[in-house]
Write a protein that holds these residues in place. Structure first.
Motif, PDB file in Angstrom:
ATOM      1  N   MET A  12       0.835  -1.204   0.000  1.00 43.07           N
ATOM      2  CA  MET A  12       0.000   0.000   0.000  1.00 43.07           C
ATOM      3  C   MET A  12       0.872   1.258   0.000  1.00 43.07           C
ATOM      4  O   MET A  12       0.649   2.181  -0.787  1.00 43.07           O
ATOM      5  CB  MET A  12      -0.876  -0.051   1.264  1.00 43.07           C
ATOM      6  N   GLU A  13       1.866   1.281   0.881  1.00 45.57           N
ATOM      7  CA  GLU A  13       2.723   2.468   0.989  1.00 45.57           C
ATOM      8  C   GLU A  13       3.522   2.695  -0.290  1.00 45.57           C
ATOM      9  O   GLU A  13       3.730   3.826  -0.714  1.00 45.57           O
ATOM     10  CB  GLU A  13       3.663   2.335   2.190  1.00 45.57           C
ATOM     11  N   ARG A  70      -1.583  -6.302   0.422  1.00 43.24           N
ATOM     12  CA  ARG A  70      -1.623  -4.853   0.601  1.00 43.24           C
ATOM     13  C   ARG A  70      -0.879  -4.350   1.829  1.00 43.24           C
ATOM     14  O   ARG A  70      -0.216  -3.326   1.783  1.00 43.24           O
ATOM     15  CB  ARG A  70      -3.060  -4.339   0.616  1.00 43.24           C
ATOM     16  N   HIS A  87      -6.472   9.872  -3.119  1.00 42.33           N
ATOM     17  CA  HIS A  87      -5.327   9.053  -3.523  1.00 42.33           C
ATOM     18  C   HIS A  87      -5.523   7.602  -3.137  1.00 42.33           C
ATOM     19  O   HIS A  87      -5.176   6.695  -3.879  1.00 42.33           O
ATOM     20  CB  HIS A  87      -4.046   9.601  -2.895  1.00 42.33           C
ATOM     21  N   ARG A  88      -6.100   7.370  -1.958  1.00 41.14           N
ATOM     22  CA  ARG A  88      -6.347   5.990  -1.534  1.00 41.14           C
ATOM     23  C   ARG A  88      -7.294   5.282  -2.490  1.00 41.14           C
ATOM     24  O   ARG A  88      -7.106   4.116  -2.810  1.00 41.14           O
ATOM     25  CB  ARG A  88      -6.900   5.956  -0.103  1.00 41.14           C
ATOM     26  N   GLN A  89      -8.294   6.008  -2.964  1.00 37.09           N
ATOM     27  CA  GLN A  89      -9.246   5.406  -3.911  1.00 37.09           C
ATOM     28  C   GLN A  89      -8.532   4.968  -5.187  1.00 37.09           C
ATOM     29  O   GLN A  89      -8.732   3.879  -5.687  1.00 37.09           O
ATOM     30  CB  GLN A  89     -10.358   6.393  -4.244  1.00 37.09           C
ATOM     31  N   GLU A  98      -6.121  12.930   0.707  1.00 36.40           N
ATOM     32  CA  GLU A  98      -5.652  11.598   1.076  1.00 36.40           C
ATOM     33  C   GLU A  98      -6.658  10.528   0.616  1.00 36.40           C
ATOM     34  O   GLU A  98      -6.275   9.513   0.038  1.00 36.40           O
ATOM     35  CB  GLU A  98      -5.467  11.552   2.601  1.00 36.40           C
ATOM     36  N   THR A  99      -7.931  10.784   0.854  1.00 40.60           N
ATOM     37  CA  THR A  99      -8.972   9.825   0.469  1.00 40.60           C
ATOM     38  C   THR A  99      -8.969   9.591  -1.037  1.00 40.60           C
ATOM     39  O   THR A  99      -9.073   8.465  -1.509  1.00 40.60           O
ATOM     40  CB  THR A  99     -10.359  10.350   0.894  1.00 40.60           C
ATOM     41  N   GLU A 110      -6.582   1.923  -4.472  1.00 41.12           N
ATOM     42  CA  GLU A 110      -7.465   0.759  -4.330  1.00 41.12           C
ATOM     43  C   GLU A 110      -7.849   0.177  -5.690  1.00 41.12           C
ATOM     44  O   GLU A 110      -7.905  -1.031  -5.872  1.00 41.12           O
ATOM     45  CB  GLU A 110      -8.743   1.125  -3.568  1.00 41.12           C
ATOM     46  N   MET A 144       1.140   4.186  -2.695  1.00 44.07           N
ATOM     47  CA  MET A 144       0.839   5.566  -2.314  1.00 44.07           C
ATOM     48  C   MET A 144       1.982   6.490  -2.718  1.00 44.07           C
ATOM     49  O   MET A 144       1.774   7.659  -3.027  1.00 44.07           O
ATOM     50  CB  MET A 144       0.585   5.675  -0.806  1.00 44.07           C
TER      51      MET A 144
END
Lengths: 290, 255
Positions: free
Chosen positions: B97-98, B149, B132-134, B129-130, B137, B101
């Motif tokens: 994940m990182e 992940r 980028h996370r989407q 942040e949200t 994902e 990101m």
């Protein structure tokens, strides 16, 4: 008595911790132990002194001014000197930092002489505060608090900001950082700046306790370096833990065994720890794949 | 059709050694362009010249009609070129994940002064942040990286690490993607999967792809055009059929 000794150890440890953090941060980004770290702090402390004594500026202005100077001194060391080296190896870079150390030491001696100056902070050294049956001078308490605040700020910076992420990425894999849009040279230069600021804070807090002269950072720098090695050079948490541990052990040894050998014990501990755990108490040893 | 990536007479010398010798090519929008050649033919060096890790000794590189010769890698990344490496360049002490990101780093806005807004859920930084996370994902779903992940990439099997690196390159939303031997070290099943994904990626991300690859089966299955390099020189550029039947290519491969 034990509580009092531990408290004094924590005070000493917080100075070591700042120096150690400064060294570890640049080491992680550039794989170089910056031996000029102490002298950069000493020089920045002199800048604070000049602003206070010669220009009569208020303390907070001088404090901030000195930190700004320290930041640019760090940038200069990286951009102006280290980056200029042609295809350097780690040993070359180490010698460059040693050269910079000697340069700053000489410059300070020439400009301000070797006499011991007094850096006056607006915090009392003689008035004390009682904490849980132990007494601590206001200055020492301030030193610990300032060190803790700085650690917290550094933690927040590394953990939650874009710059912090860029620093971590650069430290782990420079090529990968580059291709993800991180200007790694600039990032490494900034870590040198941040380290220099951390060192300068240590210098300013330390100067009133010891004295301000060109030699002031030599011992704290060696101890800070030792603490960093003890804790594990590549772990910031480890480095801080190593610093407090060293401060406390040293104080206990000084009281119960011998004051004369107080300074030596630090290095003895390091030899023993490194013998059994070469990457330090908290460091992780990792080998880069080729 | 317009050339997304263009190389004009790119040459790279290391001292007396000419690793890449006067290579010119143009890659069209939406194309899958492969580069084949024996070991040491200068394929990876060519990639390094394109993404700025090396500076071409002679010649020029153009991305979307803009010259990028000699630009720094992080600048070229910002202009929409991303890549993977033959020997993996992952952040080994970070999770999958990182790593992904970090591919979003280019687009992030979180700085010291807007930290307080992170604490407030609807603050600008939290929204950023949200978002980028989407995006990350989506990539995790596409590449089946769910099980990995939150694992450190250094603990993953080699094949999965390669996929994480591919995912990270996608996270930068590139217009051109360079893949350096994506199938090396993968087992048969993973190779099949990769062919599938590369086609998906091209379609879903509207990206132009350059691939260095040894596996001829993979190359012929997915490429629109192929260039064969030997001793740094371009021997032939053409469709898969033309290239594998070209006498020079057969000679270079079989000796």
């Amino acid at each position: 008595m034990l509580g009092q000794l531990i408290l004094s150890g924590i005070v000493a440890g917080s100075i070591y911790a700042l120096v150690a953090l400064a060294m570890s941060l640049t080491y992680k980004s550039s794989e170089v132990a910056n031996f000029a770290q102490g002298e950069m702090a000493m020089f920045s402390t002199y800048i604070a002194f000049v602003m206070l004594a010669s220009y009569q500026l208020p303390f907070w202005l001088a404090f901030i001014g000195s930190l700004v100077f320290a930041f640019f001194l760090g940038l200069f060391l990286h951009f102006g000197i280290i980056r200029r080296a042609k295809e350097p190896n780690v040993l070359n870079l180490l010698i460059i930092t040693l050269g910079f150390q000697i340069f700053l030491y000489g410059l300070a001696g020439w400009k301000w002489g070797s006499e011991q100056r007094v850096l006056k902070l607006p915090i009392s050294q003689t008035e004390t505060v009682e904490i849980a049956g132990t007494t601590i001078s206001q200055l020492n308490l301030a030193t610990v608090i300032v060190a803790l605040i700085l650690m917290l700020l550094l933690f927040v910076l590394l953990k939650f900001t874009k710059l912090g992420l860029a620093i971590k990425a650069t430290q782990q894999n420079e090529t990968a950082a580059k291709i993800n849009g991180i200007p790694t040279n600039r990032i490494v230069a900034i870590t040198f700046g941040i380290s220099s600021v951390i060192g300068a804070v240590a210098g300013i807090m330390l100067a009133p306790i010891t004295t301000l002269d060109p030699n002031m950072m030599i011992e704290p720098m060696l101890k800070g370096f030792a603490a960093a090695v003890l804790g594990g050079f590549n772990s910031l948490v480890g480095v801080v833990a190593g610093a407090f541990l060293l401060g406390i052990l040293e104080n206990l040894f000084g009281f119960y065994v011998s004051t004369e050998f107080k300074s030596i014990v630090a290095f003895l501990i390091i030899v023993i720890v490194l013998y059994f755990k070469p990457s330090g108490l908290f460091g992780t040893h990792y080998v880069r794949k080729v | 059709m317009s050339a997304v990536l263009e190389l004009k007479g790119v040459t790279k010398k290391f001292g007396g050694l000419v690793a890449v010798d006067d290579v010119s090519l143009d890659v069209q929008q939406g194309e899958i362009f492969s580069i084949i050649g024996p070991n040491g033919a200068g394929k990876s060096t060519l990639f390094n010249c394109i993404n700025g890790l090396y500076r071409a000794t002679e010649g020029s590189v153009w991305l979307n009609g803009e010259e990028i010769t000699g630009a720094k890698p992080h600048i070229i990344a910002k202009k929409g070129l991303s890549r993977t490496f033959q020997n993996l360049e992952l952040f080994s002490k970070m999770t999958t994940m990182e790593n992904l990101m970090l591919g979003r780093h280019l687009y992030m806005k979180t700085n010291f002064w807007n930290l307080p807004s992170m604490l407030w859920r609807k603050g600008a930084a939290a929204k950023d942040e949200t978002k980028h996370r989407q995006k990350v994902e989506e990539i995790i779903d596409l590449l089946d990286l769910q099980p990995e992940r939150n694992r450190y990439t250094s603990h993953l099997p080699y094949g999965r690490q390669k996929i994480v690196e591919l995912g990270r390159a996608l996270a930068t939303e590139p217009s051109v993607l360079l893949l350096d031997e994506p199938a090396a070290g993968l087992n048969h099943e993973e190779k099949e999967e990769l062919i599938f994904w590369i086609n998906d990626i091209k379609r879903l991300f509207d990206v132009t792809i350059l691939i260095i690859e040894h596996n001829m089966q993979l190359v012929t299955a997915i490429s629109d055009r192929i260039m064969a390099l030997n001793f740094g020189k371009s021997m032939v550029i053409g469709s898969p059929d033309q290239v594998i039947k070209h006498p020079d290519v057969i000679k270079a491969y079989l000796g």
